[in-house]
Design a protein around this motif. Structure first.
Motif, PDB file in Angstrom:
ATOM      1  N   TRP A  81       0.826  -1.208   0.000  1.00  0.00           N
ATOM      2  CA  TRP A  81       0.000   0.000   0.000  1.00  0.00           C
ATOM      3  C   TRP A  81       0.864   1.263   0.000  1.00  0.00           C
ATOM      4  O   TRP A  81       0.572   2.221  -0.708  1.00  0.00           O
ATOM      5  CB  TRP A  81      -0.925  -0.005   1.212  1.00  0.00           C
ATOM      6  CG  TRP A  81      -1.793   1.207   1.290  1.00  0.00           C
ATOM      7  CD1 TRP A  81      -2.888   1.489   0.536  1.00  0.00           C
ATOM      8  CD2 TRP A  81      -1.620   2.327   2.173  1.00  0.00           C
ATOM      9  NE1 TRP A  81      -3.419   2.707   0.880  1.00  0.00           N
ATOM     10  CE2 TRP A  81      -2.663   3.248   1.896  1.00  0.00           C
ATOM     11  CE3 TRP A  81      -0.701   2.640   3.173  1.00  0.00           C
ATOM     12  CZ2 TRP A  81      -2.791   4.442   2.582  1.00  0.00           C
ATOM     13  CZ3 TRP A  81      -0.836   3.833   3.859  1.00  0.00           C
ATOM     14  CH2 TRP A  81      -1.867   4.717   3.570  1.00  0.00           C
TER      15      TRP A  81
ATOM     16  N   PHE B 291      -9.496   1.780  -5.024  1.00  0.00           N
ATOM     17  CA  PHE B 291      -9.638   0.344  -4.779  1.00  0.00           C
ATOM     18  C   PHE B 291      -8.500  -0.205  -3.928  1.00  0.00           C
ATOM     19  O   PHE B 291      -8.726  -1.046  -3.036  1.00  0.00           O
ATOM     20  CB  PHE B 291      -9.689  -0.399  -6.121  1.00  0.00           C
ATOM     21  CG  PHE B 291      -9.802  -1.892  -5.967  1.00  0.00           C
ATOM     22  CD1 PHE B 291     -11.008  -2.470  -5.623  1.00  0.00           C
ATOM     23  CD2 PHE B 291      -8.692  -2.710  -6.168  1.00  0.00           C
ATOM     24  CE1 PHE B 291     -11.119  -3.841  -5.475  1.00  0.00           C
ATOM     25  CE2 PHE B 291      -8.800  -4.081  -6.025  1.00  0.00           C
ATOM     26  CZ  PHE B 291     -10.012  -4.646  -5.675  1.00  0.00           C
TER      27      PHE B 291
ATOM     28  N   PHE C  51      -8.981  -1.984  -0.429  1.00  0.00           N
ATOM     29  CA  PHE C  51      -8.524  -3.363  -0.235  1.00  0.00           C
ATOM     30  C   PHE C  51      -7.581  -3.457   0.967  1.00  0.00           C
ATOM     31  O   PHE C  51      -7.651  -4.409   1.753  1.00  0.00           O
ATOM     32  CB  PHE C  51      -7.821  -3.849  -1.501  1.00  0.00           C
ATOM     33  CG  PHE C  51      -7.307  -5.261  -1.407  1.00  0.00           C
ATOM     34  CD1 PHE C  51      -8.181  -6.329  -1.537  1.00  0.00           C
ATOM     35  CD2 PHE C  51      -5.968  -5.505  -1.187  1.00  0.00           C
ATOM     36  CE1 PHE C  51      -7.721  -7.633  -1.442  1.00  0.00           C
ATOM     37  CE2 PHE C  51      -5.494  -6.809  -1.086  1.00  0.00           C
ATOM     38  CZ  PHE C  51      -6.368  -7.870  -1.222  1.00  0.00           C
ATOM     39  N   TYR C  52      -6.709  -2.470   1.127  1.00  0.00           N
ATOM     40  CA  TYR C  52      -5.792  -2.470   2.271  1.00  0.00           C
ATOM     41  C   TYR C  52      -6.555  -2.300   3.584  1.00  0.00           C
ATOM     42  O   TYR C  52      -6.265  -2.981   4.574  1.00  0.00           O
ATOM     43  CB  TYR C  52      -4.764  -1.351   2.117  1.00  0.00           C
ATOM     44  CG  TYR C  52      -3.879  -1.171   3.326  1.00  0.00           C
ATOM     45  CD1 TYR C  52      -2.970  -2.149   3.692  1.00  0.00           C
ATOM     46  CD2 TYR C  52      -3.969  -0.024   4.104  1.00  0.00           C
ATOM     47  CE1 TYR C  52      -2.163  -1.990   4.805  1.00  0.00           C
ATOM     48  CE2 TYR C  52      -3.166   0.143   5.216  1.00  0.00           C
ATOM     49  CZ  TYR C  52      -2.270  -0.846   5.565  1.00  0.00           C
ATOM     50  OH  TYR C  52      -1.487  -0.697   6.681  1.00  0.00           O
TER      51      TYR C  52
ATOM     52  N   THR D  54      -8.121  -5.540   4.436  1.00  0.00           N
ATOM     53  CA  THR D  54      -7.122  -6.473   4.970  1.00  0.00           C
ATOM     54  C   THR D  54      -6.803  -6.170   6.427  1.00  0.00           C
ATOM     55  O   THR D  54      -6.727  -7.081   7.272  1.00  0.00           O
ATOM     56  CB  THR D  54      -5.841  -6.406   4.128  1.00  0.00           C
ATOM     57  OG1 THR D  54      -6.145  -6.690   2.762  1.00  0.00           O
ATOM     58  CG2 THR D  54      -4.817  -7.417   4.624  1.00  0.00           C
TER      59      THR D  54
END
Length: 249
Positions: A84, A185, A189-190, A193
């Motif tokens: 990231w 995105f 997404f990070y 997670t």
């Protein structure tokens, strides 16, 4: 005896007191289900009756999410953070990153193999990677199940057969659209997670406190939904019918 890894922290003390009473010939899911239904009397979040480790699959993924294997969990979280930072903060591009990574791997290997003939240091062996075919079949089947489940939920919501599910889908889609406008995105997404790696283990640690507050919040939400249903939702069909009657006359 049941493995302490497979039970919630809140139930660990209870199991230790009943240790000799829980002997079993195998560690099957049916025995664990019987234990959960018989001895788990507390109100869990979303009506959960199984321990959290079993809900998450009781496998390697569950061990990683709940930090049973701290090294792998820390590596996954650190790797996601590095990716990231590289692509979001340093503005690294994917193709550039892949090329630089391959350069850092291939150049030292080439030098190592070239120098190995003049020294006594043997070059490393290239490992043979074998990926089982059953793994891809299992992933495809699971994706098919999730896809069919999502279509069924959207169908029930759009065909008007379940009003409660319709509003849940609308709220979920609206929330995702808001999140999509706030983050790209990769960041989303990070964040997902980080949430997956942090929230379950914190919930397992403070399970009783979270369940108590969640139960009170769910009761309040049910009360508010009941008021909304009585004052607004049930009046919509009547208003539509009265409007149609007035239009016909």
């Amino acid at each position: 005896m049941l493995d302490p890894v497979d039970v919630d922290i809140a139930d660990a003390d209870f199991l230790s007191d009943r240790g000799e009473d829980l002997h079993t010939d195998d560690d099957s899911d049916s025995d664990i289900d019987n234990y959960c239904h018989q001895f788990t009397c507390k109100n869990r979040l979303f009506g959960r009756q199984k321990p959290l480790h079993l809900v998450l699959g009781r496998g390697r993924c569950a061990d990683i999410i709940l930090w049973r294997n701290k090294e792998k969990s820390a590596c996954i979280l650190a790797g996601a953070t590095v990716i990231w930072l590289l692509f979001e903060k340093i503005d690294y591009h994917l193709l550039t990153f892949v090329c630089h990574f391959l350069l850092l791997v291939l150049v030292p290997l080439f030098l190592w193999f070239s120098v190995a003939s003049f020294t006594h240091i043997s070059p490393p062996e290239v490992p043979e990677i074998i990926i089982p075919r059953d793994l891809f079949v299992a992933i495809a089947l699971q994706m098919r199940i999730e896809y069919i489940g999502a279509l069924r939920i959207l169908g029930d919501a759009s065909f008007g057969t379940d009003t409660k599910k319709f509003f849940k889908v609308i709220v979920a889609l609206w929330g995702l659209s808001v999140l999509g406008s706030w983050f790209n995105f990769l960041t989303l997404f990070y964040l997902a997670t980080v949430i997956v790696m942090v929230v379950p283990v914190l919930y397992e640690k403070y399970e009783d406190t979270v369940d108590t507050f969640a139960e009170k919040a769910l009761v309040e939400l049910k009360i508010q939904y009941k008021l909304l249903n009585e004052n607004v939702l049930q009046k919509i069909p009547k208003a539509i019918m009265s409007y149609k009657n007035k239009k016909q006359h």
